[in-house]
Motif scaffolding. Structure first.
Motif, mmCIF file in Angstrom:
data_model
loop_
_atom_site.group_PDB
_atom_site.id
_atom_site.type_symbol
_atom_site.label_atom_id
_atom_site.label_comp_id
_atom_site.label_asym_id
_atom_site.label_seq_id
_atom_site.Cartn_x
_atom_site.Cartn_y
_atom_site.Cartn_z
ATOM 1 N N GLU A 169 0.636 -1.041 -0.337
ATOM 2 C CA GLU A 169 0.316 0.250 -0.250
ATOM 3 C C GLU A 169 0.739 1.740 0.146
ATOM 4 O O GLU A 169 0.467 2.172 -0.217
ATOM 5 C CB GLU A 169 -0.994 0.042 1.489
ATOM 6 N N ASP A 170 2.010 0.955 -0.452
ATOM 7 C CA ASP A 170 2.742 2.466 -0.054
ATOM 8 C C ASP A 170 2.835 2.864 -0.764
ATOM 9 O O ASP A 170 2.386 2.161 -2.300
ATOM 10 C CB ASP A 170 4.405 1.755 -0.246
ATOM 11 N N THR A 171 3.245 4.460 -1.649
ATOM 12 C CA THR A 171 2.968 5.107 -2.016
ATOM 13 C C THR A 171 4.199 5.442 -2.623
ATOM 14 O O THR A 171 5.317 6.000 -1.917
ATOM 15 C CB THR A 171 2.565 6.517 -2.154
ATOM 16 N N VAL A 172 5.035 5.822 -3.832
ATOM 17 C CA VAL A 172 5.923 5.733 -4.116
ATOM 18 C C VAL A 172 6.641 7.639 -4.405
ATOM 19 O O VAL A 172 5.812 8.709 -4.522
ATOM 20 C CB VAL A 172 7.067 5.659 -6.504
ATOM 21 N N LEU A 173 7.892 7.803 -3.445
ATOM 22 C CA LEU A 173 7.589 9.230 -3.205
ATOM 23 C C LEU A 173 8.922 9.471 -4.027
ATOM 24 O O LEU A 173 9.283 11.078 -5.392
ATOM 25 C CB LEU A 173 8.109 9.346 -1.902
ATOM 26 N N ALA A 174 9.858 8.906 -4.608
ATOM 27 C CA ALA A 174 10.413 9.178 -5.197
ATOM 28 C C ALA A 174 11.238 7.830 -6.224
ATOM 29 O O ALA A 174 11.336 6.460 -5.279
ATOM 30 C CB ALA A 174 12.191 9.897 -4.775
ATOM 31 N N GLY A 201 18.400 6.138 -2.555
ATOM 32 C CA GLY A 201 17.617 7.462 -2.832
ATOM 33 C C GLY A 201 16.202 7.862 -2.588
ATOM 34 O O GLY A 201 15.296 8.455 -2.600
ATOM 35 N N ASP A 202 16.219 6.296 -3.436
ATOM 36 C CA ASP A 202 14.491 5.962 -3.861
ATOM 37 C C ASP A 202 14.360 5.812 -2.164
ATOM 38 O O ASP A 202 14.517 5.392 -2.141
ATOM 39 C CB ASP A 202 14.783 5.058 -4.477
ATOM 40 N N SER A 203 12.428 6.410 -2.481
ATOM 41 C CA SER A 203 11.746 5.941 -1.732
ATOM 42 C C SER A 203 9.793 5.808 -1.680
ATOM 43 O O SER A 203 9.819 5.869 -2.823
ATOM 44 C CB SER A 203 11.582 7.677 -0.712
ATOM 45 N N ALA A 204 9.475 5.570 -0.713
ATOM 46 C CA ALA A 204 8.290 5.335 -0.251
ATOM 47 C C ALA A 204 7.916 4.957 1.066
ATOM 48 O O ALA A 204 8.614 4.770 2.069
ATOM 49 C CB ALA A 204 7.777 3.532 -1.251
#
Length: 161
Positions: free
Chosen positions: A32-37, A64-67
């Motif tokens: 259910e995460d939303t990708v932030l980067a 640096g990728d995030s969720a």
């Protein structure tokens, strides 16, 4: 899908007893995460060896990728747990509640693949309210081949007022 709360009655919800119990444990499912980067493709993978038979990763992962996703926590002190997979291509994750770093460099590398690994940290104090729980890929073990992660769920357990 309807979830059954065993032993919960309308009267017990009204007096706050079961609400207080529910506030002590909050679970985050990473599908259910939303990708932030980074790569926006969140993949839900079936794996019989992993608890709940599922893990979540991304089609590609870079430093640096995030969720993340929103969570509501009652005021108090918490322990934080993450269920996932360690392996030869896994990276490190930093975890945040809003802008506050709660875990630094959580290393998911291991020489061989291992399912059902639980990482934990303790003594996280929050004022209570709505937060964004997010992870950011931040480096990797020197022996790791990549920045991958394979997570199933995270959860908070309130350990003090």
């Amino acid at each position: 899908m309807t979830k059954k709360l065993v032993g919960v009655t309308l009267a017990s919800l009204e007096d706050g007893a079961d609400v207080a119990l529910a506030d002590r444990h909050k679970t985050i499912w990473h599908d259910e995460d939303t990708v932030l980067a980074g790569d926006a493709t969140i993949r839900k993978n079936v794996q019989a060896l992993q608890t709940y038979c599922v893990y979540v990763d991304r089609a590609s992962m870079a430093d640096g990728d995030s969720a993340g996703q929103e969570i509501v926590l009652a005021p108090g002190t918490y322990s934080f747990f993450v269920l996932g997979f360690t392996g030869g291509s896994q990276g490190k994750l930093d975890w945040y509640l809003d802008a506050a770093k709660i875990v630094d460099g959580q290393d998911w590398y291991s020489g061989g693949g291992t399912w059902n690994v639980i990482k934990s940290t303790t003594s996280i104090v929050v004022a209570g309210g709505r937060y964004t729980l997010k992870f950011i890929a931040n480096g990797k073990n020197g022996s790791s081949a990549n920045y991958w992660h394979a997570l199933t769920k995270s959860w908070f357990v309130r350990t003090g007022a």
